[in-house]
Design a protein around this motif. Structure first.
Motif, PDB file in Angstrom:
ATOM      1  N   HIS A 216       9.609  -3.974 -13.973  1.00 17.97           N
ATOM      2  CA  HIS A 216      10.153  -3.705 -12.639  1.00 17.97           C
ATOM      3  C   HIS A 216      11.585  -4.203 -12.457  1.00 17.97           C
ATOM      4  N   ASP A 217      12.018  -5.176 -13.262  1.00 24.14           N
ATOM      5  CA  ASP A 217      13.399  -5.647 -13.178  1.00 24.14           C
ATOM      6  C   ASP A 217      14.294  -5.028 -14.249  1.00 24.14           C
ATOM      7  N   ASP A 218      13.721  -4.203 -15.117  1.00 21.96           N
ATOM      8  CA  ASP A 218      14.496  -3.526 -16.153  1.00 21.96           C
ATOM      9  C   ASP A 218      15.193  -2.330 -15.508  1.00 21.96           C
ATOM     10  N   MET A 219      16.477  -2.472 -15.247  1.00 23.27           N
ATOM     11  CA  MET A 219      17.170  -1.452 -14.461  1.00 23.27           C
ATOM     12  C   MET A 219      17.271  -0.129 -15.207  1.00 23.27           C
ATOM     13  N   ALA A 220      17.404  -0.170 -16.502  1.00 26.19           N
ATOM     14  CA  ALA A 220      17.496   1.072 -17.277  1.00 26.19           C
ATOM     15  C   ALA A 220      16.164   1.790 -17.359  1.00 26.19           C
ATOM     16  N   ALA A 221      15.064   1.038 -17.388  1.00 27.19           N
ATOM     17  CA  ALA A 221      13.742   1.637 -17.559  1.00 27.19           C
ATOM     18  C   ALA A 221      13.258   2.377 -16.323  1.00 27.19           C
ATOM     19  N   ASP A 222      13.815   2.035 -15.162  1.00 33.45           N
ATOM     20  CA  ASP A 222      13.392   2.676 -13.911  1.00 33.45           C
ATOM     21  C   ASP A 222      11.873   2.573 -13.774  1.00 33.45           C
ATOM     22  N   GLY A 223      11.366   1.340 -13.932  1.00 29.84           N
ATOM     23  CA  GLY A 223       9.923   1.129 -13.991  1.00 29.84           C
ATOM     24  C   GLY A 223       9.276   0.764 -12.678  1.00 29.84           C
ATOM     25  N   THR A 224       9.885   1.118 -11.552  1.00 31.78           N
ATOM     26  CA  THR A 224       9.268   0.860 -10.255  1.00 31.78           C
ATOM     27  C   THR A 224       8.601   2.136  -9.751  1.00 31.78           C
ATOM     28  N   SER A 225       7.834   2.021  -8.692  1.00 31.03           N
ATOM     29  CA  SER A 225       7.023   3.152  -8.226  1.00 31.03           C
ATOM     30  C   SER A 225       7.834   4.219  -7.505  1.00 31.03           C
ATOM     31  N   ARG A 226       8.943   3.837  -6.895  1.00 34.17           N
ATOM     32  CA  ARG A 226       9.742   4.732  -6.037  1.00 34.17           C
ATOM     33  C   ARG A 226       8.907   5.312  -4.887  1.00 34.17           C
ATOM     34  N   LEU A 227       7.929   4.572  -4.443  1.00 35.92           N
ATOM     35  CA  LEU A 227       7.084   5.019  -3.333  1.00 35.92           C
ATOM     36  C   LEU A 227       7.585   4.514  -1.981  1.00 35.92           C
ATOM     37  N   SER A 228       8.624   3.690  -1.967  1.00 37.69           N
ATOM     38  CA  SER A 228       9.062   3.079  -0.711  1.00 37.69           C
ATOM     39  C   SER A 228       9.458   4.088   0.364  1.00 37.69           C
ATOM     40  N   PRO A 229      10.115   5.218   0.048  1.00 35.80           N
ATOM     41  CA  PRO A 229      10.404   6.169   1.133  1.00 35.80           C
ATOM     42  C   PRO A 229       9.141   6.717   1.792  1.00 35.80           C
ATOM     43  N   TYR A 230       8.088   6.889   0.999  1.00 35.04           N
ATOM     44  CA  TYR A 230       6.835   7.424   1.540  1.00 35.04           C
ATOM     45  C   TYR A 230       6.113   6.385   2.389  1.00 35.04           C
ATOM     46  N   LEU A 231       6.271   5.126   2.048  1.00 33.06           N
ATOM     47  CA  LEU A 231       5.730   4.072   2.896  1.00 33.06           C
ATOM     48  C   LEU A 231       6.531   3.967   4.195  1.00 33.06           C
ATOM     49  N   ARG A 232       7.838   4.132   4.115  1.00 37.30           N
ATOM     50  CA  ARG A 232       8.673   4.007   5.295  1.00 37.30           C
ATOM     51  C   ARG A 232       8.321   5.052   6.361  1.00 37.30           C
ATOM     52  N   PHE A 233       8.008   6.269   5.932  1.00 37.94           N
ATOM     53  CA  PHE A 233       7.651   7.328   6.876  1.00 37.94           C
ATOM     54  C   PHE A 233       6.137   7.483   7.052  1.00 37.94           C
ATOM     55  N   GLY A 234       5.365   6.643   6.394  1.00 34.13           N
ATOM     56  CA  GLY A 234       3.919   6.727   6.533  1.00 34.13           C
ATOM     57  C   GLY A 234       3.323   7.954   5.885  1.00 34.13           C
ATOM     58  N   CYS A 235       4.013   8.556   4.933  1.00 29.94           N
ATOM     59  CA  CYS A 235       3.436   9.662   4.170  1.00 29.94           C
ATOM     60  C   CYS A 235       2.352   9.140   3.225  1.00 29.94           C
ATOM     61  N   LEU A 236       2.359   7.855   3.007  1.00 32.75           N
ATOM     62  CA  LEU A 236       1.381   7.195   2.156  1.00 32.75           C
ATOM     63  C   LEU A 236       0.918   5.922   2.845  1.00 32.75           C
ATOM     64  N   SER A 237      -0.372   5.681   2.830  1.00 35.51           N
ATOM     65  CA  SER A 237      -0.926   4.482   3.448  1.00 35.51           C
ATOM     66  C   SER A 237      -0.646   3.259   2.585  1.00 35.51           C
ATOM     67  N   PRO A 238      -0.013   2.215   3.132  1.00 26.80           N
ATOM     68  CA  PRO A 238       0.192   1.001   2.339  1.00 26.80           C
ATOM     69  C   PRO A 238      -1.119   0.345   1.942  1.00 26.80           C
ATOM     70  N   LEU A 239      -2.145   0.483   2.787  1.00 26.72           N
ATOM     71  CA  LEU A 239      -3.451  -0.084   2.436  1.00 26.72           C
ATOM     72  C   LEU A 239      -4.050   0.649   1.249  1.00 26.72           C
TER      73      LEU A 239
END
Length: 439
Positions: A216-239
């Motif tokens: 997740h801290d490897d900037m080149a690997a892009d190993g994060t979920s990229r789900l944060s925009p969907y959480l921000r608009f509630g397109c995805l349930s954080p629970l």
């Protein structure tokens, strides 16, 4: 109950939507409603486009269940009351929120519901644990330090997820309304909005979540979920996301950070404008040139410029790059955190009030940090989290010809090489000795 209105706000989904599920279980007719508020016309082009994509996707999901999304434009309180009265609805339900705007809307809606004898009910759904559910000992209104909050959060009982409704029945005679045409965004590579792409990305992410702690801290690997925009608009349930990844503590910890800032914002609604630590909010420089170079990704410090350019291109920035770029503006250039916060609000799809503001205050030393004077050396950060320079070269094409970690300090290259680069010299640091600039 004969009919109920569900006022969608930042819960643009049908799966694990408590307000929608309760209305479908308790009313014969359900009116799903979204009100486009002209007072929010300053919403950034990126988020405006994402929102409209999410609304179109939500409408299709509701139609597939026999319902529809009722769309209105105007004051959300007045429109919700008008729709409820025209549909003969006895109640209005919506997700509870913590921002100053949302709380003011709730207060106004409650007064109008009381006046028209319509029941108003608030539901959870924007966080894993309700923002007001966990209180520190000693009578405090919120946790100011993350670690004790995380321990209590882990031990808390989470609510049960609710299923998407099988069927939604609209009352007759309610005009559906049209969605406006899709607005233009500013970032050409921005993610598509909506619950359908959110759930598609979730399925893909869950196949890779096991590597999160390592990558997740490897900037080149892009190993994060990229789900944060969907959480921000509630397109995805954080629970739902937390339950799906519950065995991966490193990832769930990040979801807890999100909840942490929601409970902070509930207790401190001026989080986007006022410092939480007043003593640290002084000595800022008014330097419009430095701010503009930072905004344009032309600071001359490659790891900083790469992050700023990624944000412009994608409407998203790697979390490590967010820390580095924010620290560079505040701790190296000495510029106030508020212009930086607003610039992130303009571009980030996931820019919400609690987390964008809370993290900016954390980096600037004015917020919830037990070490407010910490520094982020951008070169050390780059060499640690982008050791081969892959991330920098991805977003700073002027430096594509520089091999290895030399890309992080182009000012140390031989003079003939430097002259061939169409890349600026680094901005002067005003808060540190800038040892990373020394030959």
């Amino acid at each position: 109950m004969r009919a109920a209105v569900v006022l969608f706000t930042r819960d643009l989904r049908v799966h694990d939507n408590p307000a929608l599920a309760a209305a479908c279980a308790g009313a014969e007719y359900v009116v799903p409603l979204y009100v486009l508020d002209p007072s929010l016309s300053t919403l950034s082009p990126n988020r405006s486009r994402f929102l409209h994509q999410a609304l179109a996707d939500l409408r299709e999901s509701l139609r597939a269940r026999g319902g529809d999304l009722i769309v209105r434009m105007g004051d959300p309180v007045a429109e919700a009351i008008e729709v409820a009265r025209s549909a003969g609805a006895e109640g209005i339900g919506l997700a509870a929120d913590v921002s100053h705007y949302a709380r003011r809307r709730e207060e106004r809606l409650r007064r109008e519901c009381d006046r028209h004898r319509i029941a108003l009910r608030l539901f959870p759904g924007l966080t894993v644990v309700d923002p007001g559910a966990l209180r520190p000992g000693g009578g405090g209104s919120s946790y100011r330090v993350f670690s004790p909050y995380f321990r209590v959060w882990q031990a808390a009982t989470w609510r049960d997820e609710v299923a998407a409704p099988d069927k939604i029945t609209l009352p007759s005679g309610v005009a559906v309304g049209r969605l406006p045409s899709l607005p233009d965004g500013e970032s050409p590579d921005a993610a598509e909005g909506g619950e359908t792409p959110a759930r598609r990305r979730l399925r893909t992410w869950l196949r890779h979540v096991g590597a999160y702690a390592e990558l997740h801290d490897d900037m080149a690997a892009d190993g994060t979920s990229r789900l944060s925009p969907y959480l921000r608009f509630g397109c995805l349930s954080p629970l739902e996301l937390a339950n799906a990844a519950r065995d991966n503590e490193a990832y769930v910890r990040q979801l807890c950070w999100r909840d942490f800032y929601y409970q902070v914002a509930l207790a401190f609604p001026q989080i986007s404008k006022e410092p939480m630590r007043l003593a640290a909010d002084s000595g800022w420089r008014d330097d419009s040139d430095a701010l503009r170079h930072w905004q344009d990704g032309l600071t001359g410090v490659p790891i900083v410029d790469a992050g700023m350019r990624q944000m412009r291109a994608e409407g998203w920035m790697h979390n490590r790059a967010r820390l580095i770029t924010a620290a560079f503006l505040t701790k190296h250039l000495g510029v106030d955190w508020r212009p930086g916060l607003q610039w992130f609000f303009r571009w980030l799809l996931d820019g919400d009030v609690p987390n964008n503001s809370g993290n900016w205050q954390w980096v600037a030393g004015t917020g919830n940090d037990t070490r407010p004077y910490r520094r982020f050396n951008p070169i050390r950060q780059a060499e640690r989290f982008d050791p081969s320079g892959v991330y920098v070269r991805r977003y700073v094409p002027e430096l594509k010809g520089i091999e290895g970690r030399a890309v992080h300090q182009p000012w140390r290259l031989p003079e003939d090489v430097r002259r061939g680069l169409d890349y600026p010299a680094p901005l002067e640091s005003h808060r540190d000795e800038a040892v990373w600039l020394r030959p």
